[in-house]
Design a protein around this motif. Structure first.
Motif, PDB file in Angstrom:
ATOM      1  N   PRO A   5      45.935  39.829  36.830  1.00 29.44           N
ATOM      2  CA  PRO A   5      45.237  39.556  35.570  1.00 29.44           C
ATOM      3  C   PRO A   5      44.422  38.272  35.649  1.00 29.44           C
ATOM      4  O   PRO A   5      44.738  37.351  36.399  1.00 29.44           O
ATOM      5  N   LEU A   6      43.338  38.254  34.889  1.00 28.32           N
ATOM      6  CA  LEU A   6      42.526  37.062  34.634  1.00 28.32           C
ATOM      7  C   LEU A   6      41.671  36.635  35.825  1.00 28.32           C
ATOM      8  O   LEU A   6      40.488  36.347  35.660  1.00 28.32           O
ATOM      9  N   ILE A   7      42.225  36.595  37.009  1.00 23.52           N
ATOM     10  CA  ILE A   7      41.523  36.061  38.183  1.00 23.52           C
ATOM     11  C   ILE A   7      41.285  37.181  39.175  1.00 23.52           C
ATOM     12  O   ILE A   7      42.160  37.998  39.435  1.00 23.52           O
ATOM     13  N   THR A   8      40.072  37.208  39.756  1.00 32.61           N
ATOM     14  CA  THR A   8      39.726  38.242  40.722  1.00 32.61           C
ATOM     15  C   THR A   8      40.534  38.086  41.999  1.00 32.61           C
ATOM     16  O   THR A   8      40.808  36.976  42.450  1.00 32.61           O
ATOM     17  N   VAL A   9      40.903  39.222  42.573  1.00 35.50           N
ATOM     18  CA  VAL A   9      41.633  39.230  43.837  1.00 35.50           C
ATOM     19  C   VAL A   9      40.653  39.140  44.998  1.00 35.50           C
ATOM     20  O   VAL A   9      39.633  39.828  45.006  1.00 35.50           O
ATOM     21  N   SER A  10      40.944  38.286  45.956  1.00 36.65           N
ATOM     22  CA  SER A  10      40.179  38.185  47.203  1.00 36.65           C
ATOM     23  C   SER A  10      38.698  37.909  46.946  1.00 36.65           C
ATOM     24  O   SER A  10      37.832  38.749  47.143  1.00 36.65           O
ATOM     25  N   VAL A  11      38.415  36.706  46.468  1.00 37.25           N
ATOM     26  CA  VAL A  11      37.032  36.281  46.281  1.00 37.25           C
ATOM     27  C   VAL A  11      36.394  36.062  47.650  1.00 37.25           C
ATOM     28  O   VAL A  11      37.025  35.507  48.556  1.00 37.25           O
ATOM     29  N   ALA A  12      35.178  36.525  47.809  1.00 35.99           N
ATOM     30  CA  ALA A  12      34.509  36.418  49.103  1.00 35.99           C
ATOM     31  C   ALA A  12      34.357  34.963  49.521  1.00 35.99           C
ATOM     32  O   ALA A  12      34.085  34.082  48.709  1.00 35.99           O
ATOM     33  N   ASP A  13      34.546  34.718  50.809  1.00 32.76           N
ATOM     34  CA  ASP A  13      34.347  33.409  51.427  1.00 32.76           C
ATOM     35  C   ASP A  13      35.359  32.369  50.954  1.00 32.76           C
ATOM     36  O   ASP A  13      35.087  31.173  50.997  1.00 32.76           O
ATOM     37  N   SER A  14      36.525  32.802  50.488  1.00 34.89           N
ATOM     38  CA  SER A  14      37.567  31.858  50.084  1.00 34.89           C
ATOM     39  C   SER A  14      38.622  31.774  51.182  1.00 34.89           C
ATOM     40  O   SER A  14      38.868  32.731  51.904  1.00 34.89           O
ATOM     41  N   SER A  15      39.262  30.636  51.295  1.00 36.70           N
ATOM     42  CA  SER A  15      40.261  30.427  52.334  1.00 36.70           C
ATOM     43  C   SER A  15      41.618  30.957  51.873  1.00 36.70           C
ATOM     44  O   SER A  15      41.832  31.256  50.696  1.00 36.70           O
ATOM     45  N   TRP A  16      42.552  31.031  52.822  1.00 35.86           N
ATOM     46  CA  TRP A  16      43.877  31.537  52.483  1.00 35.86           C
ATOM     47  C   TRP A  16      44.639  30.541  51.613  1.00 35.86           C
ATOM     48  O   TRP A  16      45.485  30.942  50.813  1.00 35.86           O
ATOM     49  N   ILE A  17      44.326  29.251  51.735  1.00 35.28           N
ATOM     50  CA  ILE A  17      44.982  28.254  50.878  1.00 35.28           C
ATOM     51  C   ILE A  17      44.544  28.436  49.429  1.00 35.28           C
ATOM     52  O   ILE A  17      45.367  28.385  48.502  1.00 35.28           O
ATOM     53  N   THR A  18      43.245  28.676  49.217  1.00 33.10           N
ATOM     54  CA  THR A  18      42.755  28.925  47.862  1.00 33.10           C
ATOM     55  C   THR A  18      43.385  30.174  47.274  1.00 33.10           C
ATOM     56  O   THR A  18      43.796  30.190  46.096  1.00 33.10           O
ATOM     57  N   GLU A  19      43.483  31.221  48.068  1.00 35.00           N
ATOM     58  CA  GLU A  19      44.105  32.459  47.591  1.00 35.00           C
ATOM     59  C   GLU A  19      45.581  32.232  47.239  1.00 35.00           C
ATOM     60  O   GLU A  19      46.084  32.763  46.240  1.00 35.00           O
ATOM     61  N   LEU A  20      46.276  31.425  48.034  1.00 39.31           N
ATOM     62  CA  LEU A  20      47.690  31.152  47.754  1.00 39.31           C
ATOM     63  C   LEU A  20      47.862  30.358  46.465  1.00 39.31           C
ATOM     64  O   LEU A  20      48.748  30.647  45.654  1.00 39.31           O
ATOM     65  N   LEU A  21      46.997  29.374  46.237  1.00 43.09           N
ATOM     66  CA  LEU A  21      47.100  28.573  45.017  1.00 43.09           C
ATOM     67  C   LEU A  21      46.805  29.407  43.775  1.00 43.09           C
ATOM     68  O   LEU A  21      47.468  29.264  42.742  1.00 43.09           O
ATOM     69  N   TRP A  22      45.813  30.295  43.852  1.00 36.76           N
ATOM     70  CA  TRP A  22      45.528  31.167  42.708  1.00 36.76           C
ATOM     71  C   TRP A  22      46.670  32.152  42.473  1.00 36.76           C
ATOM     72  O   TRP A  22      46.957  32.513  41.330  1.00 36.76           O
TER      73      TRP A  22
END
Length: 381
Positions: free
Chosen positions: A162-179
């Protein structure tokens, strides 16, 4: 979200320590899966009985940077590290280090040796080689994962948040983990599909295409021919476009070039159309500027508008030389270079260069070749 993030960072450290301390077993996977639910990671699987214990290679679509960790919560499997330097970070993320830094052929040979030992867990491979959001289509599958063994089992993976898109292009794995820690929950849906054997005399490319079509039908998306290299090139173009002068947010306000007074008070869309029209006008000086603006408003592309005008799909009356255009005068260096070319370089062909674009593509190509030869001769001098 911030409270969840801070709390889950401390819990995540405990989950990592527990996963490292306990040996790989059903008990370990159950404990880590329950602890991951506290972190907001919920894993569901459909048709677990379809999972073939004799299959040594799992093929899955790639959605997030943690797909291999999620599937590893359901069954024991290993994913080789393809990108990134080996070390603690690679090991802590759950990748298997093979020590192979050469070509794909060496990697396939190493994986064949690994799969030949029945005591090793199955391989989990992602032929897309790049993560997508999984909502539009699948990237073209690479053929090397299908060269290891003759039987593979597809695994369809879908992720919802919910709320936040999954797997935003050009994002790092650390950013994905924090989201992932920030949002309330993230649901991973894993669907096991029947194993797919290789047909007689079937090439690895055809085998990969067939499995890709099956996974696309299961996920309800399109099976595209775009590759991970195409995605990388697309991201480079997006970064380049964001640095253009008229791109929003490309430069701070103080660093942006001052607009001409005639563009003051004009909407940003009109300013962009005007800039594109000036570029078309440089290529086709005999076309009225208003005709160019009208076609650009429909095509929104400089190349398409130029093609429409050259092919005659847009009717217009050519402007005379005396009719003023809004184009700026050429600089002194450009004028000197042009006069130098005209004065010192002889056109190879006896036919003079046309002042307007020819109707025939062959004539336009010949005119282009004449101009290129003249520029080459001038550059040599």
């Amino acid at each position: 979200g911030l409270c969840l993030l801070i709390l889950r960072l401390f819990i995540g450290v405990h989950v990592f320590l527990v996963s490292c301390a306990l040996p790989d077993s059903v008990l370990r996977r159950f404990i880590v899966r329950v602890m991951c639910s506290v972190l907001g990671l919920f894993v569901r699987q459909s048709d677990p009985r379809l999972r073939d214990v004799n299959v040594r290679v799992y093929i899955a679509n790639h959605v997030t940077q943690f797909d291999h960790n999620v599937i590893n919560l359901l069954t024991s499997c290993n994913t080789p590290a393809l990108n990134g330097a080996p070390g603690f970070i690679c090991w802590s993320r759950g990748f298997m280090e093979l020590g192979v830094t050469g070509s794909r052929a060496e990697l396939v040979d190493s994986l064949k040796v690994y799969s030949s030992h029945r005591g090793n867990p199955p391989l989990l491979l992602f032929p897309e080689e790049a993560a997508t959001n999984g909502r539009a289509g699948l990237l073209r599958f690479s053929s090397w994962p299908f060269s290891i063994l003759d039987v593979v089992q597809p695994v369809a993976l879908q992720v919802q948040r919910p709320l936040i898109t999954v797997s935003v292009a050009d994002s790092s794995w650390i950013t994905e983990l924090l989201w992932t820690f920030f949002v309330p929950f993230t649901v991973y849906q894993v669907r096991w599909m029947p194993s797919v054997p290789r047909r007689a005399e079937e090439l690895s490319e055809d085998f990969a295409l067939r499995v890709q079509e099956l996974l696309a039908m299961e996920l309800g998306v399109v099976s595209t021919r775009l590759t991970a290299a195409d995605k990388t090139e697309h991201m480079k173009r997006l970064r380049h476009t964001s640095l253009l002068p008229f791109a929003p947010g490309a430069q701070p306000l103080a660093a942006r070039p001052r607009m001409p007074s005639r563009l003051t008070g004009v909407a940003p869309e009109d300013v962009r159309i005007t800039a594109m029209a000036q570029r078309v006008k440089e290529v086709l000086p005999h076309v009225p500027l208003e005709v160019i603006r009208v076609d650009l408003a429909q095509t929104n592309c400089v190349d398409t508008t130029i093609a429409n005008l050259l092919e005659g799909r847009v009717p217009f009356s050519p402007e005379s030389k005396e009719a003023g255009t809004d184009l700026p005068a050429p600089s002194t260096s450009q004028a000197a270079a042009a006069s130098g070319i005209q004065g010192s370089v002889a056109v190879p062909s006896s036919k003079p260069a046309t002042k307007q674009f020819a109707k025939s593509p062959v004539e336009r190509h010949l005119s282009l070749q004449e101009r290129k030869r003249a520029l080459y001769d001038y550059a040599r001098r």
